[in-house]
Design a protein around this motif. Sequence first.
Motif, short mmCIF file in Angstrom:
data_model
loop_
_atom_site.label_atom_id
_atom_site.label_comp_id
_atom_site.label_asym_id
_atom_site.label_seq_id
_atom_site.Cartn_x
_atom_site.Cartn_y
_atom_site.Cartn_z
N ASN A 49 0.82 -1.21 0.00
CA ASN A 49 0.00 0.00 0.00
C ASN A 49 0.85 1.27 0.00
O ASN A 49 0.50 2.27 -0.63
CB ASN A 49 -0.93 0.01 1.21
CG ASN A 49 -2.07 -0.98 1.08
OD1 ASN A 49 -2.41 -1.41 -0.03
ND2 ASN A 49 -2.65 -1.37 2.20
N GLY A 52 2.43 1.57 -3.47
CA GLY A 52 1.40 1.99 -4.42
C GLY A 52 0.80 3.35 -4.12
O GLY A 52 -0.15 3.77 -4.80
N ILE A 53 1.32 4.04 -3.14
CA ILE A 53 0.86 5.38 -2.73
C ILE A 53 -0.62 5.35 -2.34
O ILE A 53 -1.38 6.29 -2.55
CB ILE A 53 1.13 6.45 -3.82
CG1 ILE A 53 2.51 6.26 -4.44
CG2 ILE A 53 1.06 7.85 -3.25
CD1 ILE A 53 2.86 7.25 -5.54
N LEU A 54 -1.04 4.22 -1.76
CA LEU A 54 -2.38 4.12 -1.19
C LEU A 54 -2.37 4.47 0.29
O LEU A 54 -3.42 4.67 0.89
CB LEU A 54 -2.92 2.69 -1.39
CG LEU A 54 -3.12 2.24 -2.84
CD1 LEU A 54 -3.39 0.75 -2.89
CD2 LEU A 54 -4.25 3.01 -3.49
N LEU A 77 -1.56 13.04 -5.14
CA LEU A 77 -1.26 11.62 -5.01
C LEU A 77 -2.17 10.77 -5.89
O LEU A 77 -1.73 9.80 -6.50
CB LEU A 77 -1.39 11.19 -3.55
CG LEU A 77 -0.37 11.78 -2.57
CD1 LEU A 77 -0.65 11.29 -1.16
CD2 LEU A 77 1.05 11.44 -2.99
N ALA A 78 -3.45 11.15 -5.97
CA ALA A 78 -4.39 10.41 -6.82
C ALA A 78 -3.99 10.51 -8.28
O ALA A 78 -4.05 9.52 -9.03
CB ALA A 78 -5.81 10.94 -6.62
N ARG A 81 -0.90 8.26 -8.83
CA ARG A 81 -1.30 6.85 -8.93
C ARG A 81 -1.90 6.55 -10.29
O ARG A 81 -1.58 5.54 -10.93
CB ARG A 81 -2.32 6.51 -7.84
CG ARG A 81 -1.74 6.33 -6.45
CD ARG A 81 -2.76 5.71 -5.52
NE ARG A 81 -3.96 6.51 -5.38
CZ ARG A 81 -4.14 7.44 -4.45
NH1 ARG A 81 -3.17 7.70 -3.58
NH2 ARG A 81 -5.27 8.12 -4.38
N ASN A 82 -2.81 7.40 -10.74
CA ASN A 82 -3.50 7.17 -12.00
C ASN A 82 -2.56 7.15 -13.19
O ASN A 82 -2.69 6.33 -14.10
CB ASN A 82 -4.58 8.23 -12.20
CG ASN A 82 -5.36 8.06 -13.49
OD1 ASN A 82 -5.07 8.71 -14.50
ND2 ASN A 82 -6.34 7.18 -13.48
N SER A 84 0.94 6.81 -13.12
CA SER A 84 2.24 6.15 -13.01
C SER A 84 2.21 4.72 -12.47
O SER A 84 3.21 4.01 -12.56
CB SER A 84 3.16 6.97 -12.10
OG SER A 84 3.35 8.27 -12.63
N ILE A 85 1.07 4.29 -11.89
CA ILE A 85 1.01 2.97 -11.27
C ILE A 85 -0.20 2.21 -11.80
O ILE A 85 -1.32 2.72 -11.77
CB ILE A 85 0.94 3.06 -9.74
CG1 ILE A 85 2.13 3.87 -9.20
CG2 ILE A 85 0.94 1.67 -9.11
CD1 ILE A 85 2.08 4.13 -7.71
N PHE A 87 -2.46 -1.06 -11.09
CA PHE A 87 -2.76 -2.01 -10.01
C PHE A 87 -3.49 -3.24 -10.55
O PHE A 87 -4.43 -3.11 -11.35
CB PHE A 87 -3.65 -1.36 -8.95
CG PHE A 87 -2.98 -0.24 -8.19
CD1 PHE A 87 -2.22 -0.52 -7.06
CD2 PHE A 87 -3.11 1.07 -8.60
CE1 PHE A 87 -1.62 0.52 -6.35
CE2 PHE A 87 -2.51 2.11 -7.90
CZ PHE A 87 -1.76 1.82 -6.77
#
Length: 231
Positions: A49, A52-54, A77-78, A81-82, A84-85, A87
């Motif tokens: 987490n 994954g920057i969660l 941060l959102a 995530r969108n 660059s990562i 899931f």
Amino acid sequence: MIKLESVNKTYKVGNVDVPILKDIDLSIDKGEYASIMGPSGSGKSTLMNIIGILDRPTRGHYLFNEDNIKNKNQKTLASLRNQSIGFVFQSFHLLPRITAVENVELPLIYGGYKSSDRREKAIYALEKVGLVDHMKQYPNQLSGGQKQRVAIARAIINEPLLILADEPTGALDTKTGEKIMEIFTQFNKEGHTVVLVTHELEIAHCANRIINIRDGKIAEDRRLSYDEFLG
């Protein structure tokens, strides 16, 4: 690309602080293929987490692509995530009332892409995982392996720097799981950084680096030899 420095994570249960991660130092370079292993309660999901920057560390620093996330707001941060990562989860997390291709498009909707651009990119992503012929089917019309391939297509649609997979074969039979792992291996060969979280040694050996977590600490971090990597 991933750098954790003296990362600690503590949760408060009532009036008691419960430490989950303890002084984690970890670096994963761009283009690596790593697996994170550990028994239940070891802290591997918490570590995932944070990577994954969660979630954020309680103490310590996390640098993602040389960018310290410590003081960034939730909107930033959102967006990170969108963009660059990608899931991938054990339970697929597909929306049941929209088709496979519409599920794959979702990250682009959040990213503000035009409808025509979204569809083109989604079809290309489904082609990459060999599922374009099923793009108009709904999740309940797909097998477990097909659902996971849709989830992988959704994860790669933004061409992320990092693909982060949490127990990606846990809900699949062995043969289907092997096919899914072949997809991750191919993405890594194409230059994607891939990090798997798993409790299965056989799955972990699909990567060329195994990081073992026990009691919130890194107990072992080793790169597989050529013979080990081949099986």
